[in-house]
Design an enzyme around this catalytic site. Sequence first.
Site, PDB file in Angstrom:
ATOM      1  N   VAL A 280       0.834  -1.207   0.000  1.00  0.00           N
ATOM      2  CA  VAL A 280       0.000   0.000   0.000  1.00  0.00           C
ATOM      3  C   VAL A 280       0.870   1.258   0.000  1.00  0.00           C
ATOM      4  CG1 VAL A 280      -1.673   1.328   1.327  1.00  0.00           C
ATOM      5  CG2 VAL A 280      -1.974  -1.131   1.057  1.00  0.00           C
ATOM      6  N   HIS A 281       1.921   1.267   0.821  1.00  0.00           N
ATOM      7  CA  HIS A 281       2.824   2.428   0.828  1.00  0.00           C
ATOM      8  C   HIS A 281       3.498   2.611  -0.536  1.00  0.00           C
ATOM      9  CE1 HIS A 281       2.430   2.238   5.233  1.00  0.00           C
ATOM     10  NE2 HIS A 281       2.886   3.474   5.240  1.00  0.00           N
ATOM     11  N   GLU A 282       3.886   1.500  -1.149  1.00  0.00           N
ATOM     12  CA  GLU A 282       4.514   1.584  -2.470  1.00  0.00           C
ATOM     13  C   GLU A 282       3.527   2.099  -3.510  1.00  0.00           C
ATOM     14  OE1 GLU A 282       7.181   1.822  -5.212  1.00  0.00           O
ATOM     15  OE2 GLU A 282       7.734   1.092  -3.226  1.00  0.00           O
TER      16      GLU A 282
END
Length: 381
Positions: A280-282
């Site tokens: 998700v962060h990526e």
Amino acid sequence: MMQSTILFGSVALLWLGDWPAIPTGVYLGEALIIFMKVHSFFITNRRFGIEVTIAACNASNEKNSSPTVIRKPAIPPNLENPTATETAAIEALHKQHMERRGSLPMGDVWVTFPENVSFSNFFFFLCVPTLVYELNYPRTPNVRPGYIVEKCLLCLGIFSVLHVIINQYIYPVLVQVKHITFFEAILGLIVPFMFAYILVFFILFDVICNGFAEVTRFSDRRFYSDWWNSTTWDEFARKWNQPVHEWLLRHVYMESLRQFSGPRRRMTATLLTFLLSSLVHELVLTTMSRVFRPWMFVLQMAQVPLIYLGRNLKGTRAGNFTFWAGMLFGPPLLCLLYSREYMLLLSDQQVQAMAVALLDMDPRCACAANLTALVSAATPA
């Protein structure tokens, strides 16, 4: 289906619309919040329905003196016309929930299942600053207007300071990242980026979350803990963003524990939780920078072996020193890596135009001399 539409529809809209980086991050962050809230609302009410069905079937079996106990019903209860047995099971579930959550201020009404499956209850859940759905939340007796005004003024003031830090100390370094060494760029970003990181954290988890909590009379204000005293990375993950941590704990880690068995199921659940968080962060950083370079994914997944290697430093000054060394160099390093990839896609004329715009905005900004030299070198004689 609805959750996938919210998330991937938002990503497609941002890619096709070619939004700037900051609005892209804000919009995608809100889409992720709605995604997690929809998931929690659906899964929790589904669990309530299953519990009611199990209780109703077991009560029916006891009444008929049947030795069979139904553990996993296949058909959920009829919520519109419940039977007497299902009604009794709903009341028992409601009683257990009341004992677990405590009491509400005078004048408030307890929400019960299945009456909570309504648009008004879902809309209230969207407004409260939590990602984990419950039938009832602890509430404050009233709303304090002065507190809301204080948070609004804080929000305006901190955004003004952030604007100055980004435009005078961070953006000038990123514009000339193609023309300076990696070491010079890191040194130029450590102090302003760490300052901006702390301000963003404060405005999200102290100003905005407490502001929404006051408006909705939501009294559970544990949005963060003392993450600055962390000595291991798993301690930091638990403390700095508690709403997301609670969502991952309930809907990813605990669900993974239920699905797996064996001596390594805790490790497997931990890896899956970190994997989802890293992806998700990526996704957010890739959408903001329009460049797919999985630096964030690699560095975040590298925390897993670091957690196990750093267990001996838990609760020590050396552990806190190691944590702050990672905090000082980690976020600026990520920003520099993604910014460098983005700037490499731009032509020299585009970089020159960005430098000119910065100098026109503030001729005394950080690295003004380097930006002037960059513009002069790119200008034909």
